[in-house]
Design a protein around this motif. Structure first.
Motif, mmCIF file in Angstrom:
data_model
loop_
_atom_site.group_PDB
_atom_site.id
_atom_site.type_symbol
_atom_site.label_atom_id
_atom_site.label_comp_id
_atom_site.label_asym_id
_atom_site.label_seq_id
_atom_site.Cartn_x
_atom_site.Cartn_y
_atom_site.Cartn_z
ATOM 1 N N LEU A 66 0.680 -1.267 -0.097
ATOM 2 C CA LEU A 66 0.025 0.110 0.123
ATOM 3 C C LEU A 66 0.747 1.345 -0.058
ATOM 4 C CD1 LEU A 66 -2.810 1.113 0.065
ATOM 5 C CD2 LEU A 66 -2.678 0.998 2.715
ATOM 6 N N GLN A 67 0.949 2.036 -1.351
ATOM 7 C CA GLN A 67 1.854 3.108 -1.376
ATOM 8 C C GLN A 67 1.005 4.351 -1.121
ATOM 9 O OE1 GLN A 67 5.284 2.524 -1.406
ATOM 10 N NE2 GLN A 67 4.731 0.315 -0.964
ATOM 11 N N VAL A 68 1.127 4.948 -0.268
ATOM 12 C CA VAL A 68 0.118 6.056 0.230
ATOM 13 C C VAL A 68 0.903 7.104 1.169
ATOM 14 C CG1 VAL A 68 -2.111 5.089 0.010
ATOM 15 C CG2 VAL A 68 -1.150 5.211 2.264
ATOM 16 N N SER A 69 0.919 8.085 1.451
ATOM 17 C CA SER A 69 1.381 9.092 2.267
ATOM 18 C C SER A 69 1.076 8.496 3.708
ATOM 19 C CB SER A 69 0.829 10.494 2.138
ATOM 20 O OG SER A 69 -0.724 10.594 2.431
ATOM 21 N N LYS A 70 1.558 8.961 4.523
ATOM 22 C CA LYS A 70 1.690 8.562 6.008
ATOM 23 C C LYS A 70 0.172 8.341 6.259
ATOM 24 C CE LYS A 70 5.984 8.413 6.690
ATOM 25 N NZ LYS A 70 6.787 7.504 6.292
ATOM 26 N N ASN A 94 4.003 4.315 10.680
ATOM 27 C CA ASN A 94 4.979 4.512 11.595
ATOM 28 C C ASN A 94 4.828 3.566 12.819
ATOM 29 O OD1 ASN A 94 6.480 6.421 10.021
ATOM 30 N ND2 ASN A 94 5.173 8.016 10.858
ATOM 31 N N ASP A 95 3.746 3.461 13.394
ATOM 32 C CA ASP A 95 3.499 2.854 14.467
ATOM 33 C C ASP A 95 2.160 1.969 14.420
ATOM 34 O OD1 ASP A 95 5.430 4.184 15.899
ATOM 35 O OD2 ASP A 95 4.187 5.930 15.994
ATOM 36 N N ILE A 96 2.076 1.085 15.286
ATOM 37 C CA ILE A 96 0.905 0.030 15.271
ATOM 38 C C ILE A 96 0.427 -0.511 16.631
ATOM 39 C CG2 ILE A 96 2.148 -2.134 14.368
ATOM 40 C CD1 ILE A 96 -0.407 -2.797 12.810
ATOM 41 N N VAL A 97 -0.701 -0.611 16.903
ATOM 42 C CA VAL A 97 -1.041 -1.104 18.104
ATOM 43 C C VAL A 97 -1.720 -2.523 17.835
ATOM 44 C CG1 VAL A 97 -2.262 -0.702 20.476
ATOM 45 C CG2 VAL A 97 -1.199 1.302 19.327
ATOM 46 N N ILE A 98 -1.276 -3.484 18.429
ATOM 47 C CA ILE A 98 -2.023 -4.773 18.330
ATOM 48 C C ILE A 98 -2.589 -4.763 19.400
ATOM 49 C CG2 ILE A 98 -1.384 -7.283 17.904
ATOM 50 C CD1 ILE A 98 -0.322 -5.621 15.608
ATOM 51 N N PRO A 99 -3.984 -5.233 19.126
ATOM 52 C CA PRO A 99 -4.986 -5.451 20.307
ATOM 53 C C PRO A 99 -4.975 -6.790 20.845
ATOM 54 C CG PRO A 99 -6.314 -4.988 18.405
ATOM 55 C CD PRO A 99 -4.708 -5.364 17.842
ATOM 56 N N TYR A 111 7.428 -7.333 7.200
ATOM 57 C CA TYR A 111 8.321 -7.384 6.395
ATOM 58 C C TYR A 111 8.273 -6.346 5.463
ATOM 59 C CZ TYR A 111 11.851 -9.058 2.812
ATOM 60 O OH TYR A 111 12.981 -9.120 1.961
ATOM 61 N N GLY A 112 9.610 -5.505 5.388
ATOM 62 C CA GLY A 112 9.784 -4.444 4.312
ATOM 63 C C GLY A 112 8.899 -2.965 4.851
ATOM 64 N N CYS A 113 8.607 -3.111 6.189
ATOM 65 C CA CYS A 113 8.198 -1.733 6.657
ATOM 66 C C CYS A 113 9.025 -1.142 7.133
ATOM 67 C CB CYS A 113 6.938 -2.224 7.587
ATOM 68 S SG CYS A 113 5.670 -3.113 7.047
#
Length: 142
Positions: A66-70, A94-99, A111-113
């Motif tokens: 998914l190639q979009v802006s932030k 940039n960040d992710i919260v896993i429930p 991978y690749g993030c």
């Protein structure tokens, strides 16, 4: 913010300029699929927020490439499964919260993030935390 059903196939009513999206599921369908995300991205000028509600599964490769802006991704407390490579090469996160509800995370999910700085877990399974950390660390060295 506009709301879209995760099983939608017609994106003609999507407001191209509204970059904040809520993706919702129900008893019939609560899976976010790659085809849905691809069609959604083609229908918008950009994305700033993706909020998921009543979603239980993010399928394999769903947000990969998914190639979009932030953008900010908000995952629901109903989420149980994140498929393998679900966020592969998703360079805008940039960040992710896993429930805490997540019980399964597929291999190579981040991978690749390259811009992913932090993965936060809400009281999640320690095995998932360790597996995800090790994969993220290994992938950054590759």
């Amino acid at each position: 913010m506009q709301a879209l059903y995760c099983g939608a196939t017609d994106f003609s009513s999507v407001n191209r300029h509204d970059t904040q999206i809520t993706i919702y599921g129900d008893d019939k369908d609560s899976t976010v699929r790659k085809s849905f995300i691809e069609n959604l991205a083609k229908s918008l000028d950009g994305l700033s927020v993706i909020e998921m509600k009543e979603i239980t599964v993010i399928e394999e490769y769903a947000l990969s490439n998914l190639q979009v802006s932030k953008f900010k991704l908000i995952l629901p407390d109903t989420l149980t499964t994140i498929g393998k490579y679900a966020f592969q090469n998703c360079t805008a996160m940039n960040d992710i919260v896993i429930p805490a509800s997540v019980t399964s995370i597929g291999e190579g999910v981040f991978y690749g993030c390259a811009s992913l700085n932090n993965i936060y877990f809400k009281e999640a399974n320690k095995d998932l935390q360790q597996k995800t950390y090790l994969e993220k660390t290994w992938n950054q060295k590759s």
